[in-house]
Motif scaffolding. Structure first.
Motif, PDB file in Angstrom:
ATOM      1  N   HIS A  95       0.826  -1.458  -0.337  1.00 52.68           N
ATOM      2  CA  HIS A  95       0.024   0.106   0.067  1.00 52.68           C
ATOM      3  C   HIS A  95       0.976   1.490  -0.107  1.00 52.68           C
ATOM      4  CE1 HIS A  95      -3.150   2.367   0.934  1.00 52.68           C
ATOM      5  NE2 HIS A  95      -2.615   3.272   1.897  1.00 52.68           N
ATOM      6  N   SER A 116      -6.784   9.682   3.480  1.00 47.14           N
ATOM      7  CA  SER A 116      -5.181   7.752   3.537  1.00 47.14           C
ATOM      8  C   SER A 116      -5.132   6.942   4.186  1.00 47.14           C
ATOM      9  CB  SER A 116      -3.874   9.075   3.137  1.00 47.14           C
ATOM     10  OG  SER A 116      -3.658   9.255   2.059  1.00 47.14           O
ATOM     11  N   ASN A 167       0.631   4.861   1.022  1.00 45.24           N
ATOM     12  CA  ASN A 167      -0.477   6.199   1.515  1.00 45.24           C
ATOM     13  C   ASN A 167       0.096   7.324   1.047  1.00 45.24           C
ATOM     14  OD1 ASN A 167      -0.283   7.984   3.036  1.00 45.24           O
ATOM     15  ND2 ASN A 167      -1.022   6.603   5.473  1.00 45.24           N
ATOM     16  N   GLU A 196       4.390  -1.277   4.047  1.00 42.58           N
ATOM     17  CA  GLU A 196       3.161   0.059   3.954  1.00 42.58           C
ATOM     18  C   GLU A 196       4.254   0.946   3.226  1.00 42.58           C
ATOM     19  OE1 GLU A 196       0.475   2.405   6.901  1.00 42.58           O
ATOM     20  OE2 GLU A 196      -0.512   3.361   5.814  1.00 42.58           O
ATOM     21  N   SER A 204      -5.613   3.399   4.539  1.00 39.40           N
ATOM     22  CA  SER A 204      -4.576   2.455   5.332  1.00 39.40           C
ATOM     23  C   SER A 204      -5.430   1.754   6.454  1.00 39.40           C
ATOM     24  CB  SER A 204      -3.924   3.604   5.441  1.00 39.40           C
ATOM     25  OG  SER A 204      -2.364   2.756   6.827  1.00 39.40           O
TER      26      SER A 204
END
Ligand code: AMP
Ligand code: FES
Ligand code: ZN
Length: 328
Positions: A91, A100, A93, A120, A104
């Motif tokens: 992912h 966001s 961010n 992330e 997340s």
């Protein structure tokens, strides 16, 4: 699984599942099918398996999935995991404040619920700027800048982490909308890239695939509902008015009037090279001598079917007499 599963209006209690004949709660108009929730999941998994088979990706291949926290990428993660692929989420961010944080959070919640691992990365840390600041410093449309950054960063991170394959959650509506947008603007160079599977053209680029390309947005929403997946419930606040939305809406307008339009439009295009290659040259109708692609021309074919139903012997459609010229 509750009974509220319809894709449009609720089905009557006597509606039967096309596959197992138990009570159907789901209507897929573009497939002319009614499903119970269990059979809908089978249908959904088959659509993804079929795509993976077409791509030639075996179930032992480790795959990195780009997860935004939206319905598509979470559904994709869920299916590929269920189909037995070794998968990991990635992912980015983007730093778009509440959006966001919520995105997340949705990824984290989903991963925890399934015991899946994910990574992330923060755009600001790797690129020096988050999306809101880039937006203040550039005149370019932020969605296209954001798309460009996501594409390159995903490629780089996937290869750096040792994966050869990147999967994204693009669905049938996304791909059909993109096709329409590129046709309207005559963007040939993008049309060539419009494929659900792109082999790696460079050692620093992963293989890219879109295993949900056979599934519509509404079907994916339903899948999430049935499987208890809770995607982020807001859209990116910076994407309002994006032209990509307008093309998808235009296609949905046609779909609502003529079910199956989106599928026909996209698959007709994707199957095009095979179709052109297999297109036979003109031949001659065995009965009437008119040009045709098959043994019988379509008029003689129709006549023979009609005569067959009446138990008649079929002859060639007789020569059409010259029309009388009227009014002279
Ligand atoms: P979108 O362009 O927002 O419709 O997203 C298309 C696909 O790109 C999603 O289904 C994800 O696979 C991927 N994607 C979008 N945003 C992100 C993100 N922030 N991090 C990782 N993957 C993303
Ligand atoms: Fe990229 Fe909104 S997600 S600008
Ligand atoms: Zn069923």
């Amino acid at each position: 699984m509750g009974a509220m599963h319809s894709l449009s209006s609720p089905l009557p209690p006597e509606a039967k599942c096309t596959r197992c004949r138990s009570r159907a709660t789901i209507r897929l108009s573009s497939h002319h099918a009614l499903f119970c929730p269990e059979c809908f999941l089978v249908f959904f998994h088959r659509a993804v398996s079929r795509a993976m088979k077409e791509f030639g990706v075996s179930a032992a291949t480790p795959i990195m999935i780009a997860v935004s926290g939206g319905k598509d990428s979470l559904a994709l993660w869920d299916v590929l995991h269920q189909l037995g692929y070794p998968v990991e989420g990635l992912h980015i961010n983007l730093g778009i404040h509440d959006f966001s944080r919520a995105s997340s959070g949705a990824v984290d919640r989903f991963a925890r619920s399934r015991g899946l691992s994910w990574r992330e990365v923060f755009l600001e840390e790797i690129f020096g700027y988050a999306i809101p600041e880039i937006r203040r410093r550039t005149r370019r449309k932020i969605c296209s800048v954001c798309g460009l950054l996501k594409r390159q960063l995903l490629n780089r991170l996937v290869v750096r982490e040792g994966y050869a394959v990147l999967a994204t959650g693009h669905n049938l509506d996304d791909e059909a909308g993109r096709l329409l947008g590129n046709l309207v603007r005559h963007r040939r160079q993008y049309l060539e890239k419009l494929s659900p599977f792109l082999p790696s053209p460079h050692p620093r680029l992963p293989i890219k695939m879109k295993p949900l390309y056979r599934l519509e947005a509404g079907e994916i929403r339903l899948y999430c509902q049935i499987r208890g997946i809770e995607p982020v419930d807001s859209l990116c606040p910076l994407s309002r008015g994006a032209t990509s939305h307008a093309f998808k809406e235009a296609l949905q307008f046609l779909e609502d009037k003529m079910g199956g339009t989106k599928r026909d439009f996209l698959f007709g295009y994707l199957d095009r090279p095979a179709r052109e290659a297999s297109m036979p040259g003109f031949g001659t109708c065995a009965r009437c001598g008119e040009p045709t692609y098959s043994d019988l021309c379509s008029v003689c074919g129709l006549k023979s079917r009609l005569d067959g139903k009446k138990g008649k012997e079929t002859d060639a459609v007789p020569n059409i007499p010259a029309p009388q010229i009227k009014g002279s």
